[in-house]
Design a protein around this motif. Structure first.
Motif, mmCIF file in Angstrom:
data_model
loop_
_atom_site.group_PDB
_atom_site.id
_atom_site.type_symbol
_atom_site.label_atom_id
_atom_site.label_comp_id
_atom_site.label_asym_id
_atom_site.label_seq_id
_atom_site.Cartn_x
_atom_site.Cartn_y
_atom_site.Cartn_z
ATOM 1 N N MET A 279 -3.754 -3.826 -14.065
ATOM 2 C CA MET A 279 -3.816 -2.377 -13.991
ATOM 3 C C MET A 279 -2.415 -1.803 -14.063
ATOM 4 O O MET A 279 -1.482 -2.317 -13.479
ATOM 5 N N GLU A 280 -2.338 -0.701 -14.793
ATOM 6 C CA GLU A 280 -1.053 -0.100 -15.084
ATOM 7 C C GLU A 280 -0.714 1.038 -14.125
ATOM 8 O O GLU A 280 -1.587 1.808 -13.743
ATOM 9 N N TYR A 281 0.558 1.110 -13.738
ATOM 10 C CA TYR A 281 1.107 2.267 -13.028
ATOM 11 C C TYR A 281 2.472 2.521 -13.628
ATOM 12 O O TYR A 281 3.069 1.608 -14.209
ATOM 13 N N MET B 43 -14.235 0.912 -26.985
ATOM 14 C CA MET B 43 -13.087 1.729 -26.584
ATOM 15 C C MET B 43 -11.762 0.979 -26.767
ATOM 16 O O MET B 43 -10.809 1.533 -27.297
ATOM 17 N N TYR B 44 -11.711 -0.267 -26.350
ATOM 18 C CA TYR B 44 -10.486 -1.048 -26.545
ATOM 19 C C TYR B 44 -10.448 -1.586 -27.988
ATOM 20 O O TYR B 44 -9.539 -1.301 -28.742
ATOM 21 N N MET B 45 -11.437 -2.421 -28.311
ATOM 22 C CA MET B 45 -11.329 -3.236 -29.520
ATOM 23 C C MET B 45 -11.492 -2.442 -30.803
ATOM 24 O O MET B 45 -10.665 -2.543 -31.701
ATOM 25 N N ASP C 56 -5.473 5.799 -24.725
ATOM 26 C CA ASP C 56 -4.533 4.859 -24.095
ATOM 27 C C ASP C 56 -4.990 3.410 -24.288
ATOM 28 O O ASP C 56 -4.241 2.598 -24.806
ATOM 29 N N GLU C 57 -6.243 3.086 -23.924
ATOM 30 C CA GLU C 57 -6.658 1.678 -24.016
ATOM 31 C C GLU C 57 -6.698 1.181 -25.462
ATOM 32 O O GLU C 57 -6.292 0.065 -25.759
ATOM 33 N N GLY C 58 -7.206 2.008 -26.359
ATOM 34 C CA GLY C 58 -7.337 1.584 -27.754
ATOM 35 C C GLY C 58 -5.994 1.484 -28.452
ATOM 36 O O GLY C 58 -5.709 0.507 -29.146
ATOM 37 N N MET C 59 -5.135 2.520 -28.254
ATOM 38 C CA MET C 59 -3.817 2.488 -28.886
ATOM 39 C C MET C 59 -2.999 1.334 -28.313
ATOM 40 O O MET C 59 -2.208 0.693 -29.004
ATOM 41 N N ASN C 60 -3.225 1.043 -27.035
ATOM 42 C CA ASN C 60 -2.531 -0.058 -26.392
ATOM 43 C C ASN C 60 -3.020 -1.397 -26.929
ATOM 44 O O ASN C 60 -2.246 -2.326 -27.131
ATOM 45 N N THR C 61 -4.334 -1.501 -27.204
ATOM 46 C CA THR C 61 -4.871 -2.736 -27.788
ATOM 47 C C THR C 61 -4.266 -2.971 -29.172
ATOM 48 O O THR C 61 -3.931 -4.100 -29.529
ATOM 49 N N VAL D 75 1.871 -7.978 -21.339
ATOM 50 C CA VAL D 75 2.287 -7.107 -22.442
ATOM 51 C C VAL D 75 1.369 -5.885 -22.524
ATOM 52 O O VAL D 75 1.836 -4.755 -22.694
ATOM 53 N N HIS D 76 0.066 -6.093 -22.359
ATOM 54 C CA HIS D 76 -0.872 -4.966 -22.385
ATOM 55 C C HIS D 76 -0.535 -3.966 -21.275
ATOM 56 O O HIS D 76 -0.436 -2.766 -21.523
ATOM 57 N N GLU D 77 -0.362 -4.468 -20.063
ATOM 58 C CA GLU D 77 -0.137 -3.558 -18.929
ATOM 59 C C GLU D 77 1.224 -2.879 -19.017
ATOM 60 O O GLU D 77 1.340 -1.682 -18.753
ATOM 61 N N VAL D 78 2.253 -3.628 -19.415
ATOM 62 C CA VAL D 78 3.566 -3.010 -19.624
ATOM 63 C C VAL D 78 3.446 -1.943 -20.709
ATOM 64 O O VAL D 78 4.016 -0.850 -20.612
ATOM 65 N N GLY D 79 2.630 -2.234 -21.729
ATOM 66 C CA GLY D 79 2.437 -1.298 -22.843
ATOM 67 C C GLY D 79 1.822 0.022 -22.410
ATOM 68 O O GLY D 79 2.016 1.055 -23.061
ATOM 69 N N HIS D 80 1.086 0.001 -21.298
ATOM 70 C CA HIS D 80 0.504 1.252 -20.799
ATOM 71 C C HIS D 80 1.585 2.251 -20.376
ATOM 72 O O HIS D 80 1.306 3.432 -20.215
ATOM 73 N N ASN D 81 2.806 1.785 -20.166
ATOM 74 C CA ASN D 81 3.878 2.742 -19.881
ATOM 75 C C ASN D 81 3.973 3.764 -21.002
ATOM 76 O O ASN D 81 4.312 4.914 -20.767
HETATM 77 ZN ZN LIG Z 1 -5.454 -1.216 -20.540
#
Ligand SMILES: [Zn+2]
Length: 995
Positions: free
Chosen positions: A347-349, A466-468, A392-397, A369-375
């Motif tokens: 989980m990202e913060y 949503m993600y994929m 956020d989730e899709g662009m991050n994926t 990498v995924h969670e850091v990417g949520h920054n």
């Molecule tokens: Zn995510």
């Protein structure tokens, strides 16, 4: 949720205008918090400055009190968990629940009136003593206490003395151009928060290691962490040799407390994590554009050192690549902490992420990498995650997959990681796995649009759509625009919208302006609908002046099409057909091309890829080479995959059977599917078996899936000794059409339709039992966690040598959970009415099969071959008791109550509240029927053992006089009813009506 756009100038103009009018609120927090690690509580005081940048004046402010989500089973979180079968908030121990209290809100120092939201106790409304004018600011303060829930529930929690302090403080909801966005806390569904600054002071026993959002301002704490990092670097080898992987015990908490302070601006949340066992690693990454240096930290428990030893590399590489592709990381530190997060893998913060348990280094790298990417996608580009989760989730994926492809080109270890190289999926990379998962969901008609609110997504689609799908759709855009133009567009989006709240239309406006392309095919069709992509090579002509290729859009999205010309399997020319065409002829310069393919790289998320290639050699130029594999695998784009497996089977008449099943049901499924399973029957001394063929459409009108199929079965059906003459055997040929209605809003109601015909040939003992017929059935299902309703209406028509018959039946089943505790016991109520409204007898000796029975049908009455029987034609012995629980639904073995007129029945089944054993139950059946001269009735009641829906044994205790009399002098054992449902193969091939 739907938006419609007029492209070009108008959109560009309105966007410019919009960007100038853009405003957002600002919240600047100061929080002082103390951890009590004996009682697992926080006591805190918060003060925040709220600046009203909106053009409107405000009389009240919505405040989130998210720790209250953990109070009980009635909160939005409690209900969502309950729906997914997790009951800890509803029935768990009080000590594992959480909450927030001791609130005393003051505005500019004065006590104010506030109330809880009527529906959600994790939201409250603050009534301002004076209207807050546009441009004005107020100071809001309150003390608060948090009871920290168990860390196994969601994101805020503790596991013993390991603390994850997230979504923990009173926090204003977002107020934007669309008004207030108060949202209850959910597990599936993330956040939307105002930007501002944080100044947080944490007091806790001094031997805790803390990771938090922002810049650490306490010098002594920085020295403590740096020393710990040096110590960890030295101790890593010994941590790795700790082969027992024993959990490090929690050291006793120091009686001395320390107070540490963190500050951060331009963020919208603050989280912190504390654990006395943590080891630490410290690193540094130089950003690609500004060359600024960012400090990286990894905090983990020593027994996870094997996976975490290179965590700094993953954090640094993630920070570097996301900066390179989207824009430089704007903060000074980036941290990943090892924690037990039960809301997913991580989980990202802002500036800090928490990572759940991972099974390998590869998995840890992807999650970090995924969670850091949520920054970038959530932290800096603060979109509304609850309503536009894909932003956020899709662009991050997309970025996560690109990271894996960039760092590990041609490496399929990600799929090996997931499937251990089993089956034939080992040619797949990280992108392909997402591709297959999404396409499989779409082909089954179970997908929802990308633009769906988080709480409306099914849990599967939350991942696969949503993600994929979002990741796949933007990979397609990247492939079409080329990396350079794509990156330029994304970087412009980042620059224009960083530290703001972009909406989908804002993102679209920037990408269209910078790329110069109309992206309606993406933002309208692929994001807002479930319309699918399918392109096809229609014709290829080679000549001295070049190669002409005709491509056709046979799908529903008019997107760009990539055409590749190949020579000796090497791409010699690539051309993109611009969006919007149904059928296009493209002239390629290359001559002597021996292969033309659509999208060799498989970066267009097409539903079907087996119409994508043409070859100059071979007899069938558009037919792909065959590949035979054992059991199952993936359907490759340029091959016809065929799978096989040996099988053994048996029934009373065929006795033992041995053969092979051959099918093309690789993943994802093809439009045309087949399964052929011929088996040598030792009872028949020739071949018995089945064949299933189907063709699936995704029509996208009111129907989501439409499937035409043909099912063929031939088995022996009596125990006559005549063999090898095909006597005593049947051949049943059943064409069918099956339709699944659209359910994009994840409504609890679903509709299915099934029409099936039958042509049956039999050859035994002079009995005239050939027939032809059909049925049409419509089924409605309603599914909620504690209530399931199924209603089926069906009409059958049969014309046979023995009987001509027309029948209509209505069956409804209502199941509800009567024990709403962890035992989950159910009651099932069933009602049935059936009427043979037309019944013309031609051969009186053979009418039984066409009648209805109180005790459900046996093999002979299964006119449409909907089930498998060990003894389809047996009238006595064990296998004659294998009946379906349809028609009268009596759990009896008696033939009493067989009618060719009408019948009605009611059935009750109750699972007994015996702890841990849900297999015991009691039943009661009531039925009435007309036998041609009089109306009769029967009752049967007793005890039962049921194992799932497959196996059941029913012991009668009391039955009505006539029913009991029908057994004559039979022993009790013959009254015990056995139910065995074996239509598993059928279920695999069909969607199943009401199942
Ligand atoms: Zn995510």
């Amino acid at each position: 949720m739907k938006h419609f756009y007029i492209f070009a100038l108008l959109a560009a103009l309105s966007n410019t205008a919009f960007a100038q009018n853009y405003w957002q609120q600002e919240v600047n927090y100061t929080i002082k918090v103390k951890l009590n690690d004996k009682h697992h509580t926080l006591s805190a005081f918060e003060e925040f400055e709220y600046i009203n940048n909106s053009p409107n004046s405000l009389d009240s402010i919505y405040i989130h009190l998210w720790p209250n989500a953990y109070r009980n089973g009635k909160t939005a979180l409690g209900k969502q968990k309950y729906t997914s079968g997790e009951m800890e908030l509803a029935f768990g121990e009080e000590k594992n629940k959480g909450g927030i209290d001791s609130l005393d809100f003051r505005v500019n120092g004065k006590t104010v009136k506030w109330t809880y939201d009527k529906k959600h106790i994790d939201i409250c409304v603050l009534y301002l003593p004076e209207t807050l004018q546009s441009g004005g600011r107020i100071s809001v303060s309150t003390p608060f206490k948090v009871k920290i829930p168990s860390g196994e529930i969601s994101r805020l929690g503790h596991i013993d003395q390991s603390y994850q302090i997230t979504q923990w403080y009173p926090k204003p909801a977002v107020y934007d151009k669309n008004g207030w966005h108060p949202i209850p806390y959910l597990n599936q569904g993330e956040f939307y928060s105002e930007f501002g600054s944080f100044d947080v002071t944490i007091t806790l026993p001094e031997n805790y290691v803390v990771g938090a959002t922002g810049d650490l301002q306490t010098v002594t704490e920085m020295e403590f962490l740096t020393a710990l990092a040096e110590k960890t670097s030295k101790e890593i080898p010994s941590m790795l040799t700790n082969t027992k992987k024993e959990t490090t015990a929690f050291p006793t908490s120091s009686s001395v407390y320390k107070t540490i302070r963190y500050t951060q601006d331009r963020v919208h949340d603050f989280a912190w994590f504390a654990d006395k066992r943590y080891a630490a690693l410290k690193g540094e990454v130089t950003l690609p554009v500004s060359k600024r240096k960012v400090t990286s930290w990894a905090l983990f428990v020593p027994q996870n050192a094997a996976n975490w030893q290179h965590a700094i590399e993953y954090i640094n590489d993630g920070t570097y690549y996301y900066s390179l592709w989207n824009g430089d990381y704007p903060y000074n530190s980036v941290t990943a902490v090892d924690g037990t997060i039960s809301a997913g893998g991580g989980m990202e913060y802002p500036t800090i992420t928490v990572i759940g348990n991972t099974s390998s280094k590869e998995e840890l790298e992807v999650v970090i990498v995924h969670e850091v990417g949520h920054n970038w996608f959530y932290g800096i580009l603060g979109s509304n995650e609850r309503t536009h989760g894909w932003m956020d989730e899709g662009m991050n994926t997309l970025n996560e997959v690109r990271y894996v492809q960039t760092k590990y080109p041609n490496n399929t270890r990600m799929s090996d990681m997931v499937l251990n190289g089993r089956f034939h999926f080992d040619d797949l990379d990280h992108h392909d796995l997402n591709d297959i998962s999404f396409r499989m969901t779409a082909i089954l008609g179970a997908d929802q649009p990308i633009e769906t609110p988080s709480e409306v997504f099914t849990s599967t689609n939350y991942g696969t759509v949503m993600y994929m799908k979002t990741g796949l759709v933007f990979t397609y855009l990247k492939d079409y625009l080329g990396d350079e133009l794509f990156d330029k567009s994304m970087q412009a989006y980042f620059e224009e919208w960083k530290f703001k709240h972009p909406q989908p239309e804002d993102m679209r406006a920037t990408l269209e302006r910078v790329s110069g392309k109309d992206l309606s095919w993406l933002f309208t069709d692929l994001i807002q609908t479930t319309k699918y992509i399918d392109y096809k090579i229609a014709r290829v002509k080679t000549g001295a002046s070049g190669t002409s290729v005709t491509v056709k859009n046979v799908g529903q999205v008019a997107g760009p099409i990539e055409i590749n010309a190949l020579k000796d399997s090497v791409i010699v020319e690539t051309v993109w057909v611009e969006p919007g065409t149904q059928k296009t002829r493209v002239q390629l310069k290359s001559t002597a091309v021996d292969e033309v393919r659509i999208d060799v790289s498989k970066e267009i998320p097409e539903l079907y890829r087996n119409n994508n290639s043409w070859k100059s050699t071979g007899l069938f130029k558009k037919v792909e080479p065959l590949k035979l594999e054992f059991l199952i695998g993936d359907n490759e784009a340029n091959r016809s995959n065929i799978f096989w497996t040996p099988i053994v089977a048996g029934n009373v008449y065929d006795k033992f059977m041995v053969g092979a099943a051959v099918h093309n049901m690789g993943i994802p499924f093809n439009k045309f599917q087949y399964l052929v399973a011929p088996m040598y029957s030792f009872g028949r001394q020739m071949v018995s078996g089945i064949g299933e063929f189907s063709y699936t459409f995704s029509p996208q009108n009111i129907l989501k899936v439409s499937r035409f199929g043909l099912s063929v079965k031939s088995f022996k059906v009596d125990s006559s000794s005549t063999i090898r003459k095909n006597e005593g055997a049947y051949l049943a040929i059943s064409p069918y059409w099956q339709a699944k209605f659209k359910n994009e809003r994840n409504s609890p109601i679903s509709h299915n339709f099934l029409a099936q015909g039958i042509l049956r040939y039999t050859n035994y003992g002079g009995l005239k039992s050939d027939y032809v017929g059909g049925f049409a059935g419509y089924s409605v299902d309603y599914k909620k966690p504690d209530h399931v309703v199924n209603l089926k209406i069906r009409t059958d028509i049969i014309s046979g040598k023995a009987v001509e018959m027309g029948r209509v039946t209505i069956e409804s089943i209502y199941r509800f959970r009567y024990l709403k505790n962890s035992m989950k016991r159910w009651i099932e109520l069933r009602a049935f009415i059936g009427n043979n409204y037309y019944f013309k007898v031609k051969d009186n000796s053979n009418t039984y099969a066409y009648s209805m029975s109180l005790s459900g049908n046996d093999g002979a009455q299964d006119l449409f071959f909907e089930n498998y029987y060990f003894g389809r034609g047996t009238v006595d012995g064990l296998w004659s008791q294998q009946r379906d629980e349809n028609m009268g639904g009596f759990k009896s073995t008696s033939y009493y109550g067989t009618t060719s007129n009408w019948m009605g029945a009611g059935n009750l089944y109750v699972q007994l509240p015996i702890p841990k054993l849900s297999i015991f139950g009691v039943f009661a059946d009531f039925g009435t029927f007309y036998n041609g001269t009089s109306v009769n009735s029967a009752i049967n009641a007793g005890a039962a053992i049921r194992i799932s829906s497959v196996f059941g044994m029913y012991f009668p205790i009391w039955m009505s006089k006539e029913l009991d009399a029908s057994y004559g002098n039979s022993k009790y054992g013959e009254k015990i009813r056995l139910t065995l449902k074996l239509n598993l193969v059928n279920k695999g091939l069909k969607l199943g009506i009401g199942e």
